[in-house]
Design a protein around this motif. Sequence first.
Motif, PDB file in Angstrom:
ATOM      1  N   ALA A  27       0.800  -1.226   0.000  1.00 18.62           N
ATOM      2  CA  ALA A  27       0.000   0.000   0.000  1.00 18.62           C
ATOM      3  C   ALA A  27       0.833   1.276   0.000  1.00 18.62           C
ATOM      4  N   VAL A  56       2.345   2.525  -3.861  1.00 19.04           N
ATOM      5  CA  VAL A  56       1.521   2.684  -5.051  1.00 19.04           C
ATOM      6  C   VAL A  56       1.826   4.044  -5.682  1.00 19.04           C
ATOM      7  N   ALA A  64       1.487   7.603  -7.436  1.00 16.51           N
ATOM      8  CA  ALA A  64       0.446   8.631  -7.388  1.00 16.51           C
ATOM      9  C   ALA A  64      -0.192   8.780  -8.762  1.00 16.51           C
ATOM     10  N   ARG A  71      -6.258  10.020 -11.413  1.00 15.85           N
ATOM     11  CA  ARG A  71      -7.504   9.257 -11.359  1.00 15.85           C
ATOM     12  C   ARG A  71      -7.189   7.829 -10.995  1.00 15.85           C
ATOM     13  N   TYR A  72      -8.102   7.207 -10.239  1.00 16.06           N
ATOM     14  CA  TYR A  72      -7.940   5.815  -9.815  1.00 16.06           C
ATOM     15  C   TYR A  72      -9.170   5.036 -10.257  1.00 16.06           C
ATOM     16  N   ARG A  91     -10.651   0.791 -11.329  1.00 16.11           N
ATOM     17  CA  ARG A  91     -10.424  -0.636 -11.122  1.00 16.11           C
ATOM     18  C   ARG A  91     -11.415  -1.412 -11.963  1.00 16.11           C
ATOM     19  N   ALA A 133      -7.678  -3.044  -4.610  1.00 18.91           N
ATOM     20  CA  ALA A 133      -7.666  -1.578  -4.550  1.00 18.91           C
ATOM     21  C   ALA A 133      -7.884  -1.100  -3.118  1.00 18.91           C
ATOM     22  N   LEU A 185      -4.840  -1.710  -1.029  1.00 21.02           N
ATOM     23  CA  LEU A 185      -3.779  -0.771  -1.396  1.00 21.02           C
ATOM     24  C   LEU A 185      -4.072   0.647  -0.903  1.00 21.02           C
ATOM     25  N   LEU A 218      -6.636   2.572  -2.006  1.00 17.16           N
ATOM     26  CA  LEU A 218      -7.094   3.408  -3.113  1.00 17.16           C
ATOM     27  C   LEU A 218      -8.598   3.610  -3.065  1.00 17.16           C
ATOM     28  N   ARG A 219      -9.008   4.813  -3.310  1.00 14.38           N
ATOM     29  CA  ARG A 219     -10.423   5.090  -3.555  1.00 14.38           C
ATOM     30  C   ARG A 219     -10.591   5.093  -5.061  1.00 14.38           C
ATOM     31  N   SER A 220     -11.068   3.987  -5.578  1.00 12.79           N
ATOM     32  CA  SER A 220     -11.123   3.814  -7.035  1.00 12.79           C
ATOM     33  C   SER A 220     -12.554   3.587  -7.476  1.00 12.79           C
ATOM     34  N   LEU A 247      -4.280   5.449 -12.733  1.00  8.91           N
ATOM     35  CA  LEU A 247      -3.872   4.184 -12.127  1.00  8.91           C
ATOM     36  C   LEU A 247      -5.079   3.263 -12.094  1.00  8.91           C
TER      37      LEU A 247
END
Length: 194
Positions: free
Chosen positions: A39, A42, A44, A47-48, A50, A60, A63, A65-67, A137
């Motif tokens: 985590a 990752v 930067a 936009r994220y 999945r 996600a 890790l 991530l708010r995806s 990402l």
Amino acid sequence: MTVRVMLISPAMNAALREARFAGDAPLDASGHRQARSAAGVVPAADRYLRGPSLRCAATAAALGLRSDPEPALRDWEMGRWSGAPLSEVSADEPDGVAAWLTDPSAAPHGGESLLELCARVGAWLDSSHGSGGERVLVVAEPAVVRAATVHALDLPPQAFWRLDVAPLTVTELSGRSGRWNLRCGRPLQREPGN
């Protein structure tokens, strides 16, 4: 506009260990641990995203991530083979498996052909350059990463079978529609000295 698309393959799960056509199998405990340990490293992004699978969502989340789920990045649709072990399908349908492995237009399982997978993922990749952000990402299933690479480099579809995508590795595509460069297989780990 030039964009960098960083594709992270999700962590390990039982379906991958058992050589199954994954379906929508979640991460196992080992996969959760591996993703949580990565985590802090990752890259930067602006936009994220999945893939919509349980495995991509859990990776996600682990890790940090708010995806957002992206339907175009769903796993390869395997039809009636979904969830079955490759060894079982090979024993029951040897001609179907042979066709699937050699003919990119074949979909003996009733799902999506390799050509359809590459076209779907390629269309998303080509549209990513105008979607707000230079760095994107994505946590995506290995088949999606492989299809994106085949499309980006304008490789013959059969090259798909020659690409290995290990869990929790980053494949980077930079450029724009029609002209992409590749940096592949970087593990999610701390750089030396950090």
